[in-house]
Write an enzyme that holds these catalytic residues in place. Structure first.
Site, PDB file in Angstrom:
ATOM      1  N   ARG A 432      13.318 -27.243  26.575  1.00 35.25           N
ATOM      2  CA  ARG A 432      13.574 -26.947  24.700  1.00 35.25           C
ATOM      3  C   ARG A 432      13.776 -28.081  23.937  1.00 35.25           C
ATOM      4  NH1 ARG A 432      15.434 -21.030  26.138  1.00 35.25           N
ATOM      5  NH2 ARG A 432      16.134 -22.793  28.246  1.00 35.25           N
ATOM      6  N   ARG A 538       2.955  -1.465  25.970  1.00 34.35           N
ATOM      7  CA  ARG A 538       1.979  -1.905  24.853  1.00 34.35           C
ATOM      8  C   ARG A 538       2.612  -3.113  24.130  1.00 34.35           C
ATOM      9  NH1 ARG A 538       3.659   2.671  20.115  1.00 34.35           N
ATOM     10  NH2 ARG A 538       1.988   1.147  19.477  1.00 34.35           N
ATOM     11  N   ASP A 643       9.429   1.308  20.216  1.00 31.66           N
ATOM     12  CA  ASP A 643       9.169   0.739  18.812  1.00 31.66           C
ATOM     13  C   ASP A 643      10.531   0.823  18.401  1.00 31.66           C
ATOM     14  OD1 ASP A 643      10.248   3.232  18.891  1.00 31.66           O
ATOM     15  OD2 ASP A 643       8.003   4.173  17.734  1.00 31.66           O
TER      16      ASP A 643
END
Length: 736
Positions: A432, A538, A643
């Site tokens: 980074r 998902r 979710d």
């Protein structure tokens, strides 16, 4: 010839004596007022401290110093310089075996606890933080880094937590190999009176993550300086900083404060004894007490009683809350607990600890959040801090809050930062940039495996003056077999494909029966991706997602093209958030004494369900690579809550709530377990109970509740009014 040599030797000796006698003051004057670089600090003689103090110290104090701890302090400094480790030249290239990391990546193995030696609460927190991280492995054969099961935090041999005979114990470890690829944590080293950095055992080629690190013993690019933290420091989460984003801080009551111990003898006493000289009793409060230790009265001087009385007049927490700057002098060792306390309180640290390698200095730019002073130039501190304007002060305060909450508020974050620094060294091509570490949301969530470019991350768009791409990819999660052309999935495909912003449609097929051969006609490419019945899949970072925006949809979602278009336009203004339609909320359940979940329709919400929502594709990478495998396995096992977990993750990164668009009050929340053959039988009540359990469990894992409530909703301008339909941008919404 011999006579000439004698005369030459006598001449040189006389010249040297004259230089010392008559030129010493000039030499000392030059050394004091010239460069403050590290080499000057390290070689500064003890008599220079006395010269500095003569300007404002009482004669009795100077005599006391000369009689008492003067020689002791000098000897301790000399011993400190000699206290180097056996492999003082170690660097990653010379003392670390990179080949162990090539096959399995960066994996960390912790030696199993055997119960022979006592293990402190702080060390247990460190071990637990590693074992719960995404880098942990229980298989030493695939490990890249190793952590001992021996508590090495307290290496003061007078401490009850001091572990004896470590040299003998580590030699019996098959994997020790002279410490190569090992990481050793330490908070305290040495003991009275010198407090050297000798750990009492040979660390070999191990990386040392140590508090109060002295620059002369620190091996740059190899060792890691960590902050000193107390045993009460939380393992997870931690308290928020005291400066809130919603309010600008008023001018504080005090400019500069210190309240702490004054050492009467020994190392560290010079600095703290001098602190009283900047106290003015108005905007600068500098208080010390002699009342500490068992035999303080034996060493008390004439100042002690007066100092102790004044000391009790002020509350330490009140001073932290109401001061702009906090003095952080060295203690017996270079670091102190008040360093983290000041960061949390947004009290800008004024560091007086010469030779201290600051925590995580390899990646953190401390010049943006602290004042690094010189112990010998104490009298210059008040004028220095008075010169800073209000804008600079506010910027410093905001940076202290960012650093506190990102890297220091819990043991887990300290450990995680340590591991991430080592990982960046190993895979330096993917490391980074320093900008990531020093800018919100911080280096821990800016995964270099995803990218090292600012423009690829959702939270850097505004800072770079750029915007996300103008198209989105729809990802539809399908778990039901196709038995009719009238099923909702066909309708949502057609509605989404008509959007002017849609680039492609991906159908994530998670049904045991094969997908249909024929799909509804679309104007954009449609691709079927075969998946298992793991609900976490998902959110895998699929290479087929080529746009910044992802429109996540369940197969039973019902949206019009206008709703999709409007939601995408809104998302482009908030690319770091989840933007969508169905909302839920969390609340504190007093009857169960835990966080819980609700789907009741109220004015507040804290989650936007991914059944119909936009978010940046980076969150797929963060979900799959940042969260530990145990957490993902949990949602896969119950086939629920993925979710909710995504909402937790995004809110933890952004510290902001999601965005709701349009009313869309009714959207079915189908229990996915009913649609997955391998899942146990379910019903709506069980589904809801599981989601309540998920909220509580996720909050426990994060160590705090990251979800943020909101009452903010965006609707199209001129939605339902009497203005001509021709003037409405989203005219179709009026018909929905």
């Amino acid at each position: 010839m011999q006579a000439k040599k004698k005369y030459l030797f006598v001449t040189l000796l006389a010249t040297w004596l004259l230089l010392v006698l008559f030129g010493g003051n000039q030499i000392r004057h030059f050394a004091f007022f010239s460069s403050k670089k590290a080499e000057v600090l390290k070689t500064w003689p003890h008599w220079a401290d006395e010269i500095l103090l003569k300007n404002f110290a009482d004669s009795e104090e100077l005599q006391s110093n000369e009689r008492g701890h003067g020689d002791e302090s000098f000897q301790s400094r000399q011993q400190l310089k000699l206290s180097v480790y056996k492999n003082s030249r170690c660097r990653m290239e010379t003392c670390f075996d990179f080949s162990k990391c090539r096959e399995h990546g960066f994996k960390v193995f912790v030696y199993p606890l055997e119960g022979e030696d006592p293990v402190s609460e702080s060390y247990l927190k460190i071990i637990s933080s590693i074992e719960e991280s995404r880098y942990y492995t229980s298989n030493p054969e695939e490990a890249c880094l190793f952590v001992l099961n021996i508590d090495t935090l307290d290496r003061d041999h007078l401490s009850i937590q001091y572990v004896h005979n470590i040299n003998e114990k580590i030699q019996d470890f098959r994997l020790w190999n002279d410490g190569q690829n090992h990481l050793i944590f330490n908070l305290y080293s040495g003991t009275w009176p010198n407090y050297t950095e000798d750990l009492g055992f040979d660390i070999g080629q191990a990386i040392l993550a140590k508090a109060s690190f002295y620059v002369e013993n620190f091996r740059p690019g190899f060792d890691i300086s960590i902050p000193l933290f107390s045993k009460e420091h939380p393992q997870k989460g931690g308290e928020r900083g005291w400066l809130y984003k919603t309010s600008l801080p008023p001018k504080k009551k005090y400019l500069l404060v210190f309240k702490g111990k004054r050492y009467l003898t020994g190392i560290g006493s010079d600095t703290r004894n001098a602190l009283r000289h900047i106290h003015n009793g108005k905007d600068i409060i500098s208080l010390t007490t002699c009342r500490h230790g068992k035999d303080w009265e034996k060493h008390k001087d004439k100042r002690c009683d007066k100092d102790n009385i004044e000391y009790e007049k002020f509350d330490y927490q009140e001073l932290l809350h109401n001061s702009t700057f906090c003095i952080i002098p060295r203690g017996r060792r270079l670091g102190s607990f008040r360093f983290l306390e000041a960061l949390q309180a947004a009290c800008i640290p004024v560091l007086l600890s010469n030779g201290w390698e600051l925590p995580f200095s390899e990646v953190i730019d401390w010049s943006k959040s602290s004042i690094v002073g010189d112990e010998r130039l104490l009298l210059q501190i008040p004028s220095t801090v008075r010169c800073l304007n209000s804008d600079k002060i506010l910027a410093f305060q905001q940076q202290t809050q960012f650093l506190w909450e990102t890297y220091f508020s819990s043991v887990e974050k300290i450990v995680q930062t340590t591991l991430e620094i080592i990982k960046d060294r190993i895979f330096h091509q993917e490391s980074r940039p320093k900008f990531f570490w020093n800018t919100l949301p911080g280096g821990l969530v800016a995964l270099p495996e995803y990218s090292t470019h600012l423009n690829d991350f959702p939270f850097y768009y505004l800072q770079q003056g750029s915007s996300p791409s103008e198209k989105f990819t729809a990802l539809i999660w399908a778990v039901s077999p196709i038995v009719s052309l009238s099923q909702p999935i066909f309708k949502i495909i057609q509605a989404v494909s008509r959007s002017q912003y849609c680039a492609k449609i991906l159908v994530l097929w998670s049904c045991e029966k094969p997908p249909p051969q024929k799909w509804p006609p679309t104007t954009v490419p449609l691709t079927v991706i075969l998946s298992s019945n793991k609900v976490s899949e998902r959110f895998l970072p699929y290479s087929a997602i080529g746009t910044d925006a992802v429109l996540s949809l369940d197969e039973y979602a019902s949206l019009s093209t206008s709703e999709v278009d409007f939601a995408f336009v809104v998302w482009r203004k908030f690319p770091d958030r989840i933007v969508g339609f169905p909302v839920r909320s969390h609340f504190w359940d007093t009857s169960k004494n835990q966080w819980s979940y609700t789907s009741k329709w109220t004015n507040e919400f804290s989650m936007v369900l991914t059944a119909a929502a936009f978010y940046h594709r980076y969150y797929h990478s963060l979900f799959s690579n940042y969260l530990p495998a145990k957490l993902r396995s949990f949602v896969d096992r119950i086939a629920n809550c993925e979710d909710i977990l995504m909402n937790f993750l995004v809110s933890a990164v952004t510290k902001l709530p999601p965005i709701k668009v349009t009313q869309k009050k009714h959207l079915r929340e189908s229990p996915p377990q009913q649609l997955l053959k391998s899942a146990p039988p379910s019903n709506s009540s069980l589904h809801f109970a599981q989601r309540q359990e998920c909220v509580s469990r996720f909050a426990a894992w994060f160590g705090y509740m990251p979800l943020v409530h909101s009452q903010f909703r965006l609707d199209p301008v001129l939605f339902k009014d009497q203005v001509s339909v021709l003037r409405k941008k989203y005219r179709q919404l009026e018909k929905d």
